[in-house]
Design an enzyme around this catalytic site. Sequence first.
Site, PDB file in Angstrom:
ATOM      1  N   ARG A  14       0.795  -1.233   0.000  1.00  0.00           N
ATOM      2  CA  ARG A  14       0.000   0.000   0.000  1.00  0.00           C
ATOM      3  C   ARG A  14       0.828   1.284   0.000  1.00  0.00           C
ATOM      4  NH1 ARG A  14      -3.901  -0.355   4.737  1.00  0.00           N
ATOM      5  NH2 ARG A  14      -2.694  -2.165   5.399  1.00  0.00           N
ATOM      6  N   THR A  81       4.550 -14.141  10.405  1.00  0.00           N
ATOM      7  CA  THR A  81       5.400 -13.546  11.445  1.00  0.00           C
ATOM      8  C   THR A  81       6.168 -14.607  12.248  1.00  0.00           C
ATOM      9  OG1 THR A  81       3.391 -13.431  12.797  1.00  0.00           O
ATOM     10  CG2 THR A  81       4.093 -11.399  11.749  1.00  0.00           C
ATOM     11  N   ASN A 172      -3.262  -7.186  20.513  1.00  0.00           N
ATOM     12  CA  ASN A 172      -1.838  -7.475  20.478  1.00  0.00           C
ATOM     13  C   ASN A 172      -1.104  -6.322  19.797  1.00  0.00           C
ATOM     14  OD1 ASN A 172       0.707  -8.565  20.132  1.00  0.00           O
ATOM     15  ND2 ASN A 172       0.081  -9.882  18.419  1.00  0.00           N
ATOM     16  N   ASN A 355      28.396  28.521  -2.367  1.00  0.00           N
ATOM     17  CA  ASN A 355      29.307  27.525  -1.782  1.00  0.00           C
ATOM     18  C   ASN A 355      29.606  26.371  -2.725  1.00  0.00           C
ATOM     19  OD1 ASN A 355      26.606  26.673  -1.616  1.00  0.00           O
ATOM     20  ND2 ASN A 355      27.080  25.281   0.063  1.00  0.00           N
ATOM     21  N   ALA A 394      26.193  47.057  -1.056  1.00  0.00           N
ATOM     22  CA  ALA A 394      25.066  46.306  -1.628  1.00  0.00           C
ATOM     23  C   ALA A 394      25.418  45.798  -3.019  1.00  0.00           C
ATOM     24  CB  ALA A 394      23.834  47.198  -1.689  1.00  0.00           C
ATOM     25  N   ARG A 411      29.841  47.162  -7.575  1.00  0.00           N
ATOM     26  CA  ARG A 411      28.856  47.607  -8.569  1.00  0.00           C
ATOM     27  C   ARG A 411      29.416  48.793  -9.354  1.00  0.00           C
ATOM     28  NH1 ARG A 411      26.465  49.303  -3.310  1.00  0.00           N
ATOM     29  NH2 ARG A 411      26.698  51.562  -3.237  1.00  0.00           N
TER      30      ARG A 411
END
Length: 424
Positions: A14, A81, A172, A355, A394, A411
């Site tokens: 399932r 089992t 159980n 990085n 900046a 810049r």
Amino acid sequence: MLKSIILAAGKGTRMKSETPKVLHEIFNKPLLGYVIEGVNDTGLADENIVIVGHQAEKVEEYIEANYKNAKTVLQSPQLGTGHAVSMALPLLNDYDGEVIILCGDTPLITSETIKDFVEFHRQEKADLTVMSAIFDNPTNYGRIIRNSDGSLNSIVEEKDATAEQKRVNEVNAGIYCLNWSKIKPAFKDLKTNNAQGEYYLTDIVKWAGGKSLKTMAYTLKNNEEIFGINSKANLAEASKLLNKRIVKKHLDNGVTIIDPDTTWISPETEIEPDTIIYPSCYIEGKNKIGKNCKIGPFAHLRGDVVLEDNVKIGNFVEVKKTTIKSNTNACHLTYLGDSEIGSNVNIGAGTITANYNPLTKVKSKTIIKDNAKIGSNSVLVAPVTIEEGANVGAVGVITKNIPAWALAITRSPLKIIEGWVRGK
Ligand code: UD1
Ligand code: CA
């Protein structure tokens, strides 16, 4: 001495997945890992034997890579089992201690419960103890059948149960503790004369009673712990349940979590009191977060993150493998990866530590020392160091180390052409 046998051979149809059921993950750890660690964390067990079958190689690989005190045994075909546990017989031929049996698809079981369960078994001097649970609506579980004096008689699977037995709401839980040498002979006596034509592990209860061995039932306190994963919906629900526990632990420890429903915190994350976590944060992997930090809203810590006290990680900030010293802020729209960041640093909005070089596949480090200020929209191309107190203007594209107290501007100068628009 205690060993565990963990059943993990089932198919998990399932789940509708190419991945074996027990390797599905919650917070990057397979379900099976939670069960093995649940046993290991009791400090009682020296070995885990995992019964594998469906996609055995993948499960074996995972165990080998992650758990030194675990080994796998192949069950093929899977005949139930009881048959699964019997696969461990050759390994435990001369073993004379206790065995606990659990399922690999119940990740919410806690080491506290396992420990309590084993202690109960020992105190009662039982030969076989079954964990039971009380459910209002016990559909699908095996029912615990008791004698008139309350002692344990047997376990009857739902498919084999009479209408009266089906009304029993003690079930159980699928966890057992055995005095191995006493119960071991049962596995040769198991039969398949039942509704599913399987060797039922549960039949060892009746067998032990017939041999006048002492059988006991221990009742689970929190049913959530045996929540089993059979579908992706179950997986999502179990993740939520686990997260809820973790969030509660942090709340109890004095962490402020504004919205527990949208806050995800991995089990390996430590957080000190008075830190505030705002809504919609995802914190995965192993992290250490100090006091009075502010995280989020909408922050993503991806692991190996260390934040000292008074650090602010704001909205849409992703942090990975990074140490940040006290009083540093990264408040908006930032990626910090493989970095070491000092204290009193300000990381402007939109800063990126570049990085990773996708051509060489090499990851490199960014080091930002105390009191440095990184201007908005900067890219720090690692490996790179911003020395103490340096400022990056900046939109800096930083490809060289910046010396202490320097200003780095990359810049082009601003040009203003007066009246340009009118001229058009
Ligand atoms: C089992 C119990 C039931 C209990 C329930 C609790 C039996 C006969 N019944 O039922 O009383 O209430 O668990 O969850 O034991 N597995 C193998 N090899 C096999 C068959 C199963 O490794 O041949 C593994 C499965 O992968 C799973 C576990 O054993 O992890 C339990 O098997 P499952 O078929 O789910 O048992 P239930 O029918 O739920
Ligand atoms: Ca079954």
